[in-house]
Design a protein around this motif. Structure first.
Motif, PDB file in Angstrom:
ATOM      1  N   TYR A   1    -119.074 -39.074 -26.615  1.00  0.00           N
ATOM      2  CA  TYR A   1    -119.429 -38.607 -27.693  1.00  0.00           C
ATOM      3  C   TYR A   1    -119.382 -39.698 -28.708  1.00  0.00           C
TER       4      TYR A   1
ATOM      5  N   GLU B   1    -122.374 -31.046 -30.192  1.00  0.00           N
ATOM      6  CA  GLU B   1    -122.593 -30.284 -31.658  1.00  0.00           C
ATOM      7  C   GLU B   1    -121.503 -30.824 -32.589  1.00  0.00           C
TER       8      GLU B   1
ATOM      9  N   LYS C   1    -126.916 -31.630 -40.073  1.00  0.00           N
ATOM     10  CA  LYS C   1    -128.344 -32.096 -39.364  1.00  0.00           C
ATOM     11  C   LYS C   1    -128.551 -31.555 -37.788  1.00  0.00           C
ATOM     12  N   HIS C   2    -129.787 -31.120 -37.551  1.00  0.00           N
ATOM     13  CA  HIS C   2    -129.915 -30.571 -36.569  1.00  0.00           C
ATOM     14  C   HIS C   2    -129.590 -31.342 -35.181  1.00  0.00           C
ATOM     15  N   ARG C   3    -128.821 -30.997 -34.098  1.00  0.00           N
ATOM     16  CA  ARG C   3    -128.784 -31.930 -33.065  1.00  0.00           C
ATOM     17  C   ARG C   3    -129.363 -30.860 -31.839  1.00  0.00           C
ATOM     18  N   GLU C   4    -129.863 -31.523 -30.919  1.00  0.00           N
ATOM     19  CA  GLU C   4    -130.533 -30.886 -29.865  1.00  0.00           C
ATOM     20  C   GLU C   4    -129.327 -30.702 -28.848  1.00  0.00           C
ATOM     21  N   ILE C   5    -129.014 -29.406 -28.413  1.00  0.00           N
ATOM     22  CA  ILE C   5    -128.045 -29.154 -27.461  1.00  0.00           C
ATOM     23  C   ILE C   5    -128.456 -28.320 -26.500  1.00  0.00           C
TER      24      ILE C   5
ATOM     25  N   SER D   1    -120.629 -40.723 -31.665  1.00  0.00           N
ATOM     26  CA  SER D   1    -120.772 -40.231 -32.993  1.00  0.00           C
ATOM     27  C   SER D   1    -119.710 -39.273 -33.485  1.00  0.00           C
TER      28      SER D   1
ATOM     29  N   ASP E   1    -118.986 -32.766 -35.295  1.00  0.00           N
ATOM     30  CA  ASP E   1    -118.794 -34.014 -35.949  1.00  0.00           C
ATOM     31  C   ASP E   1    -117.393 -34.389 -35.630  1.00  0.00           C
TER      32      ASP E   1
END
Length: 375
Positions: free
Chosen positions: A185, A157, A216-220, A187, A159
Motif C-alpha cells: 500500500y 481505502e 477521493k474515491h478509491r475502487e475497493i 500510497s 490514507d
C-alpha cells in the motif's frame, strides 16, 4: 477553526476503541484540543464499546441502528452535538468489518456539508495476528477465507495504516509487517504504535492532526460479489442480561463472565463457528461505573483479553454481550443460550434477558422494509 473529524476503520479486534481513547487522551493531555468519540454499532443500543468508552473520561456519544455510512443526517447531528459540548477533534469508528466509509461518509460530508469539517486522514488499524492472513505466509487463523477481502479493502481505502499492538511482537516482526504494508500500500502513510502501552501514540496523533484526507474515491470492490460473500459469513449478536445469585450470596462475577466466554468458545468449536470479536461489559452502576469489567476474545483459538476486572463481589450484575461471529445468527444464538444455561446451573443463578438481537448482514427482514411473502 473547523472541527476535525476522523473515521477509524480496522479488522475486528484490532483495537479501534482502545486506540480512539488513546488518541483522545493524547490530545487532551497535551492541550491540542478537546477530543470526543462517537461510537458506532449496528443494531439498537446495548453496546459494549459505548459503555467502555464512557468510563474513560473522554466525551462520548453513541450512534446506533446502522453504520454511519447509511445515516448521514444523524451523523451530522451527532457531530454538531459533540461540537456544542466543546469537542474540537472527533473520532468515530465503523462497525464490524465495515468498508465504504470513504465514499459514504467523507465524500458525502464534502458534498453535502462543504467546508464544515476538517477531515483528518482516513484511518485503518491493523493488528499483527490478523494481517498474517494476507501476508506471504497465508496464515490459517481459523476464519473464513472470504474475510481476507474485507481486510484488503480496508487497507486499500486508507490514507494512513497503523500497525497496533506492537507491544505483543518483536522489533524484527514489527519491521517485517511494516515492510509488507509499505510495499502493498505505497500510497498510504505507514506507522506503528501500541494503544495499550502508549508507544507511538503521540506520533500518530501528531500526524493525523497535521494532515487532511484527499477524500477521493478509491475502487475497493464495495458491493461486489466478493463483498457480498464476505458479509454473508458474518452475523451480529447483541444481548443484555441480568444475573442474580439465587441464595443472594456475593460471588466473583469475574469468574462467572470468564466461564461464559469459555462456554461460548466450546460451543462455537463444536458447531464449527468462530468469533472474530466477542466483547462483554459489566459495571456496578449505569451512571458512575466506578467498578467495571471489560474483556474480549478475538477468536476461539486465543486467550481472553482483559481490559479490566471487577474489584468487588456482587449478588447480582447486568452484563452486555456483543459478538461479531463467523457463524449464522441462529447458531450464535443457540451457542450463547446453552452457555448461559450451563453457567446458571454452575453458579446457581437466575438469568433474565432484557435485550436480544441476532442477525446476519445479508438476512432478509433485518431492516424496516423488504420483501413481503404470501403462502
Amino acid at each position: 477553526m473547523k472541527t476535525k473529524y476522523m473515521v477509524t476503520s480496522g479488522f475486528l479486534g484490532s483495537g479501534k476503541t482502545t486506540s480512539m481513547i488513546a488518541f483522545s487522551n493524547s490530545i487532551n493531555r497535551r492541550n491540542l484540543g478537546t477530543a470526543a468519540i462517537l461510537v458506532d454499532d449496528l443494531g439498537a443500543d446495548n453496546i459494549t464499546d459505548y459503555e467502555f468508552t464512557a468510563t474513560s473520561g473522554v466525551i462520548t456519544l453513541d450512534i446506533s441502528g446502522d453504520c454511519i455510512c447509511y445515516q448521514h443526517e444523524n451523523l451530522v447531528d451527532k457531530l454538531h452535538r459533540l461540537e456544542d459540548i466543546g469537542a474540537s477533534v472527533i473520532f468515530s469508528d465503523i462497525p464490524g468489518l465495515g468498508i465504504g466509509a470513504l465514499d459514504n461518509v467523507y465524500l458525502q460530508l464534502n458534498e453535502k456539508e462543504p467546508g464544515e469539517f476538517d477531515l483528518m486522514p482516513f484511518f485503518c488499524l491493523v493488528d499483527p495476528e490478523r494481517v498474517r492472513m494476507i501476508m506471504p505466509e497465508n496464515a490459517d487463523i481459523n476464519l473464513p477465507a472470504e474475510l481476507k477481502f474485507l481486510l484488503k479493502a480496508q487497507l486499500a481505502e486508507a490514507d494512513i495504516i497503523v500497525l497496533n499492538k506492537i507491544d505483543t511482537i518483536s522489533d524484527e516482526r514489527k519491521n517485517e509487517i511494516l515492510k509488507f504494508l509499505q510495499t502493498g500500500y505505497p500510497s498510504a502513510k505507514i506507522m506503528s504504535m501500541s494503544a495499550v502501552s502508549g508507544e507511538g501514540v503521540d506520533d500518530v496523533v501528531d500526524y493525523i492532526l497535521n494532515n487532511t484526507a484527499p477524500a477521493k474515491h478509491r475502487e475497493i470492490g464495495y458491493g461486489s460479489e466478493d463483498f457480498v460473500a464476505a458479509e454473508s459469513r458474518l452475523s451480529w449478536y447483541n444481548r443484555r442480561i441480568f444475573m442474580e445469585q439465587r441464595d443472594e450470596k456475593n460471588i466473583d462475577y469475574n469468574a462467572v463472565i470468564t466461564d461464559i466466554f469459555e462456554e461460548i468458545r466450546k460451543g462455537l468449536r463444536k458447531s464449527g463457528g468462530n468469533v472474530p470479536h466477542l466483547k462483554m461489559f459489566a459495571a456496578d452502576s449505569d451512571l458512575d461505573r466506578t467498578d467495571f469489567f471489560k474483556a474480549s476474545l478475538i477468536g476461539i483459538d486465543y486467550d481472553i483479553e482483559y481490559a479490566r476486572k471487577l474489584d468487588r463481589q456482587y449478588t447480582a450484575l447486568s452484563l452486555v454481550i456483543n459478538a461479531r461471529a463467523a457463524a449464522g445468527s441462529e447458531i450464535m444464538t443457540n451457542v450463547v443460550d446453552e452457555a448461559l444455561d450451563t453457567i446458571a446451573v454452575k453458579y446457581n443463578l437466575k438469568i433474565k434477558t432484557f435485550f436480544l438481537e441476532a442477525f446476519g448482514m445479508m438476512e432478509e427482514g433485518r431492516g424496516n422494509t423488504g420483501r413481503a411473502s404470501k403462502y
